[in-house]
Scaffold this active site. Sequence first.
Site, PDB file in Angstrom:
ATOM      1  N   LYS A   1      -8.852  -0.764   6.444  1.00  0.00           N
ATOM      2  CA  LYS A   1      -9.087  -1.305   5.092  1.00  0.00           C
ATOM      3  C   LYS A   1      -8.091  -2.417   4.780  1.00  0.00           C
ATOM      4  CE  LYS A   1      -9.100   2.998   3.827  1.00  0.00           C
ATOM      5  NZ  LYS A   1      -9.385   4.394   3.608  1.00  0.00           N
TER       6      LYS A   1
ATOM      7  N   HIS B   1       0.842  -1.195   0.000  1.00  0.00           N
ATOM      8  CA  HIS B   1       0.000   0.000   0.000  1.00  0.00           C
ATOM      9  C   HIS B   1       0.876   1.242   0.000  1.00  0.00           C
ATOM     10  CE1 HIS B   1      -3.366   2.637   1.028  1.00  0.00           C
ATOM     11  NE2 HIS B   1      -2.529   3.230   1.864  1.00  0.00           N
TER      12      HIS B   1
ATOM     13  N   ASP C   1     -15.240   3.220   8.100  1.00  0.00           N
ATOM     14  CA  ASP C   1     -14.174   4.134   7.681  1.00  0.00           C
ATOM     15  C   ASP C   1     -14.634   5.000   6.519  1.00  0.00           C
ATOM     16  OD1 ASP C   1     -11.418   5.198   7.345  1.00  0.00           O
ATOM     17  OD2 ASP C   1     -11.662   4.184   5.423  1.00  0.00           O
TER      18      ASP C   1
ATOM     19  N   ARG D   1     -14.522  13.381   7.967  1.00  0.00           N
ATOM     20  CA  ARG D   1     -13.281  14.075   8.335  1.00  0.00           C
ATOM     21  C   ARG D   1     -12.843  15.010   7.222  1.00  0.00           C
ATOM     22  NH1 ARG D   1      -9.701   9.444   8.566  1.00  0.00           N
ATOM     23  NH2 ARG D   1      -8.035  10.917   8.930  1.00  0.00           N
TER      24      ARG D   1
ATOM     25  N   SER E   1      -7.649   4.572   9.793  1.00  0.00           N
ATOM     26  CA  SER E   1      -8.411   4.559   8.544  1.00  0.00           C
ATOM     27  C   SER E   1      -7.734   3.639   7.514  1.00  0.00           C
ATOM     28  CB  SER E   1      -8.496   6.000   8.015  1.00  0.00           C
ATOM     29  OG  SER E   1      -8.953   6.039   6.706  1.00  0.00           O
TER      30      SER E   1
HETATM   31  N1  URA Z   1      -6.010   7.699   3.383  1.00  0.00           N
HETATM   32  C1  URA Z   1      -6.971   7.022   4.044  1.00  0.00           C
HETATM   33  O1  URA Z   1      -7.427   5.982   3.590  1.00  0.00           O
HETATM   34  N2  URA Z   1      -7.406   7.538   5.207  1.00  0.00           N
HETATM   35  C2  URA Z   1      -6.942   8.665   5.746  1.00  0.00           C
HETATM   36  O2  URA Z   1      -7.376   9.056   6.804  1.00  0.00           O
HETATM   37  C3  URA Z   1      -5.954   9.367   5.035  1.00  0.00           C
HETATM   38  C4  URA Z   1      -5.498   8.860   3.857  1.00  0.00           C
END
Ligand code: URA
Length: 436
Positions: free
Chosen positions: A187, A82, A161, A168, A183
């Site tokens: 995932k 990632h 999320d 957010r 966050s």
């Molecule tokens: N990428 C994400 O998936 N979440 C965040 O809070 C910031 C960047």
Amino acid sequence: MRMYDLIMKKRNGEALTAEEIHYMIDGYTKGEIPDYQMSAFTMAVYFRGMNEEETYHLTMEMANSGELLDLSDIPGIKVDKHSTGGVGDKTSLAVMPLLASFGLKSAKMSGRGLGHTGGTVDKLESFTGFHTEISMDQFMDQVKNVGISIIGQTKDLAPADKKLYALRDVTATVENISLIASSIMSKKLAAGASVILLDVKTGSGAFMKTKEDSESLAREMVKIGKNAGRTMIAVISDMNQPLGNAVGNALEVKEAIATLNGEGPADFTKLVYEIVSEFLIKTGIADTKENAFSMIDEKIRNKEGLEKLAQFVKAQGGNAEEVYHPELLPKAEYVMEIRTEKEGYISRIQCEEIGICSMMLGGGREKKEDLIDPAVGIVLTKKVGNYVKNGDVLALMHYNSAEHIPPLNAVKRFLNAYEFSNEKPDELPLIHGIID
Ligand code: URA
């Protein structure tokens, strides 16, 4: 339990228990806790922070708020790479095929790009016919048989999320390390891989502008993943100038293909080798970095990585011929040389600005619903440390335009992104650290 009390507790700087975090995330996902209370809570977190335990519980609650991908039927080691996102970051396009050539399996869920950084799905869609609207059965079969599959982020994966990140985004509460870490990791954990490598970008083109913040984010995410029983690695890599030379979808795909042919730019090739070698060592395929590097050399020489990319593109409806003949990929109608009027060493490139220029040419999205042009973008011919004279070409701008000229504000912005000095600047490190 009342959400009001939890907001007050956090506002006063106290830590929430696992039960309280469960109550809050469960209630918010079900729509029982309204956005206005949740946004008050995230603002309290922004100012008061969360400790390690709270961050872990928040991550697990968000990961468990929807479907958990079960990859256990797929033989072999399931890996996930990632990136926190950067300009010219086409690393997955070269890393995943190389990992597959070693028998490692990438089951990737990936979003589209927004703003100055591009998304892996957008880049892959440069291949004619390539698509990510595949069934879960095809996704799993392909991971098993080809070793790579990519699907768009499903709404069932970590829905808490999805809702919280969107909130957010509009309440100025994205920039908190615990919230970002939970966050991203919610995932990653829901997507099921057992070995996760995070490429945390740092610098002017990255989400995290300083090395300290990038390291804190990386440490936090590695801790969460380890607590959840995953093997974790974080690479902090430089984003003070675009990675490689190409910025723009098909242009980046071409650069990734060149790299799998052993002809990529030095910085990008080095990052690909570093990331693949970390995976090879962590999974026991290689015992030392040196061995890992020569094993990767071999996969490049015998074109196994390239073949894996072709199999992957074909399995998802794309034209695999374009992997072997990248000149068939989308091409912009016009290419303009961008020349400097300055003289000296390039001391700095405001990286985010280059991403924005590519977006202005049509290569990226300003708003979610914008369409992108796969052919356009920028290929840098000069980077930090190079000496230039008045009239030298800094980059080639690839564009499509009914007026035959590129958007002049993009050209101006591009030129303004370069800074010069009389002294040769220190070389920018590509890797700032590895945390595992
Ligand atoms: N990428 C994400 O998936 N979440 C965040 O809070 C910031 C960047």
